[in-house]
Write a protein that holds these residues in place. Structure first.
Motif, mmCIF file in Angstrom:
data_model
loop_
_atom_site.group_PDB
_atom_site.id
_atom_site.type_symbol
_atom_site.label_atom_id
_atom_site.label_comp_id
_atom_site.label_asym_id
_atom_site.label_seq_id
_atom_site.Cartn_x
_atom_site.Cartn_y
_atom_site.Cartn_z
ATOM 1 N N GLY A 134 41.647 26.291 32.395
ATOM 2 C CA GLY A 134 41.095 26.014 33.748
ATOM 3 C C GLY A 134 39.966 27.095 34.277
ATOM 4 O O GLY A 134 39.506 27.322 34.278
ATOM 5 N N ASN A 135 40.070 25.947 35.799
ATOM 6 C CA ASN A 135 39.221 26.777 36.378
ATOM 7 C C ASN A 135 39.482 28.471 36.617
ATOM 8 O O ASN A 135 38.166 29.241 36.249
ATOM 9 C CB ASN A 135 39.053 25.888 37.899
ATOM 10 N N ILE A 136 40.378 28.928 37.208
ATOM 11 C CA ILE A 136 40.595 30.098 37.375
ATOM 12 C C ILE A 136 39.635 30.902 35.898
ATOM 13 O O ILE A 136 39.093 31.960 36.578
ATOM 14 C CB ILE A 136 41.427 30.317 38.380
ATOM 15 N N ALA A 186 32.595 31.347 38.481
ATOM 16 C CA ALA A 186 32.657 30.916 37.356
ATOM 17 C C ALA A 186 30.576 30.632 37.111
ATOM 18 O O ALA A 186 30.396 31.171 36.629
ATOM 19 C CB ALA A 186 33.028 29.530 36.791
ATOM 20 N N ASP A 187 30.649 30.561 38.589
ATOM 21 C CA ASP A 187 28.480 30.361 38.967
ATOM 22 C C ASP A 187 28.682 32.492 38.512
ATOM 23 O O ASP A 187 28.556 33.494 39.983
ATOM 24 C CB ASP A 187 28.847 30.290 40.156
ATOM 25 N N ALA A 228 38.034 29.863 42.758
ATOM 26 C CA ALA A 228 37.439 29.399 41.473
ATOM 27 C C ALA A 228 36.355 28.957 41.287
ATOM 28 O O ALA A 228 35.684 29.814 40.021
ATOM 29 C CB ALA A 228 38.406 28.723 41.131
ATOM 30 N N LYS A 229 35.334 28.512 41.583
ATOM 31 C CA LYS A 229 33.869 27.457 41.335
ATOM 32 C C LYS A 229 33.029 29.348 41.498
ATOM 33 O O LYS A 229 31.929 28.681 40.972
ATOM 34 C CB LYS A 229 33.937 26.433 42.282
ATOM 35 N N LYS A 283 38.050 30.152 33.970
ATOM 36 C CA LYS A 283 36.997 30.335 33.389
ATOM 37 C C LYS A 283 35.902 30.834 33.989
ATOM 38 O O LYS A 283 35.630 32.008 33.408
ATOM 39 C CB LYS A 283 36.408 29.014 33.559
ATOM 40 N N GLY A 284 35.973 31.533 35.302
ATOM 41 C CA GLY A 284 35.665 32.564 35.757
ATOM 42 C C GLY A 284 35.866 34.034 35.883
ATOM 43 O O GLY A 284 35.140 34.513 35.617
ATOM 44 N N TYR A 294 32.771 28.734 26.552
ATOM 45 C CA TYR A 294 32.611 30.157 27.576
ATOM 46 C C TYR A 294 31.564 31.337 26.736
ATOM 47 O O TYR A 294 30.896 31.823 27.062
ATOM 48 C CB TYR A 294 33.298 30.990 27.967
ATOM 49 N N ASP A 331 35.048 26.898 49.115
ATOM 50 C CA ASP A 331 35.273 27.587 48.527
ATOM 51 C C ASP A 331 35.345 29.024 49.161
ATOM 52 O O ASP A 331 34.303 30.051 48.629
ATOM 53 C CB ASP A 331 34.515 28.202 47.604
#
Length: 239
Positions: A10-12, A168-169, A164-165, A14-15, A43, A233
């Motif tokens: 999921g989004n979080i 992951a950046d 989350a975004k 990934k980060g 990843y 965000d």
């Protein structure tokens, strides 16, 4: 350390994988084994582009929990019961980190004649969606998880306010404060270390696990503030 991220596709998740994968062994857990393996490979490729030879693997949630030293529960609240029941035999003497938030989307109806509205409303009623914290019977998702753990597992609640975004950046430095709560200073200090592993983040001790409802409820608050004020965000910094 070996860190399992349940819900790691999921989004979080990934980060967490991209940030911690630079210095720890990461195990992506999922209900879908093939998806976990594919995402783990993705990843690794991302981190390789940044010059990091990461060790990120993908597997099912049960195997991920069994192999790890630390387990991050990053799943939807609705999935909590079945997942915790499945991994319970494999999490003795381990640290569990909950980022689970029980929240739901509600709708409110505002009369067009409401004095506090600053824009004209042509319809008879103004439809407005918002998220709210849906408090479980135990008081919080973390306290609910606590009841599902073996006695020798230690639970910490943290990272509920991380967007989350942005997590992951990898181009972004995250100047945020992270509230951490739990009943064991040893396990909280381990989590403080994981917060500090992410550049510019600061861990703050919120208190015992009973305070988890306060930090869980911040997630829907931040979503509502962002949605109504043309922001994206957002997170928290105590100054």
């Amino acid at each position: 350390m070996k860190i399992a991220i349940l819900g790691g596709t999921g989004n979080i998740g990934k980060g967490f994988a991209l940030r911690w994968g630079q210095m720890h062994e990461i195990i992506i857990g999922s209900r879908d084994l093939e998806k976990a393996e594919a995402v783990a490979a993705e990843y690794n490729e991302v981190l390789e582009k940044y010059g990091h030879m990461a060790t990120i693997t993908g597997t099912d949630n049960r195997t991920a929990a069994e192999k790890a030293d630390i387990i991050v529960v990053a799943i939807r609240y609705s999935q909590l019961g079945p997942v915790m029941e499945m991994i319970r035999p494999f999490i003795e003497n381990k640290i569990i980190i909950s980022v689970v938030v029980p929240m739901e989307k509600n709708m409110c109806y505002i009369s067009p004649g409401a004095k506090h509205l600053t824009v004209p409303i042509e319809s008879k009623e103004f439809n407005s969606e918002y998220f709210c914290f849906s408090m479980p019977e135990a008081g919080s998702a973390a306290q609910e998880i606590q009841k599902m753990l073996p006695d020798n597992a230690e639970l910490v609640a943290a990272f509920h306010t991380v967007p989350a975004k942005k997590l992951a950046d990898l181009e972004m430095e995250l100047d945020y404060d992270i509230g951490v709560c739990g009943n064991s200073m040893y396990s909280k200090e381990i989590v403080f270390g994981l917060v500090n592993d992410i550049s510019n983040m600061r861990p703050l001790d919120v208190g015992p696990l009973e305070t988890a409802a306060m930090i869980e409820s911040l997630t829907p608050l931040l979503i509502n503030v962002a949605a109504r004020n043309e922001m994206k965000d957002i997170s928290l910094k105590f100054i």
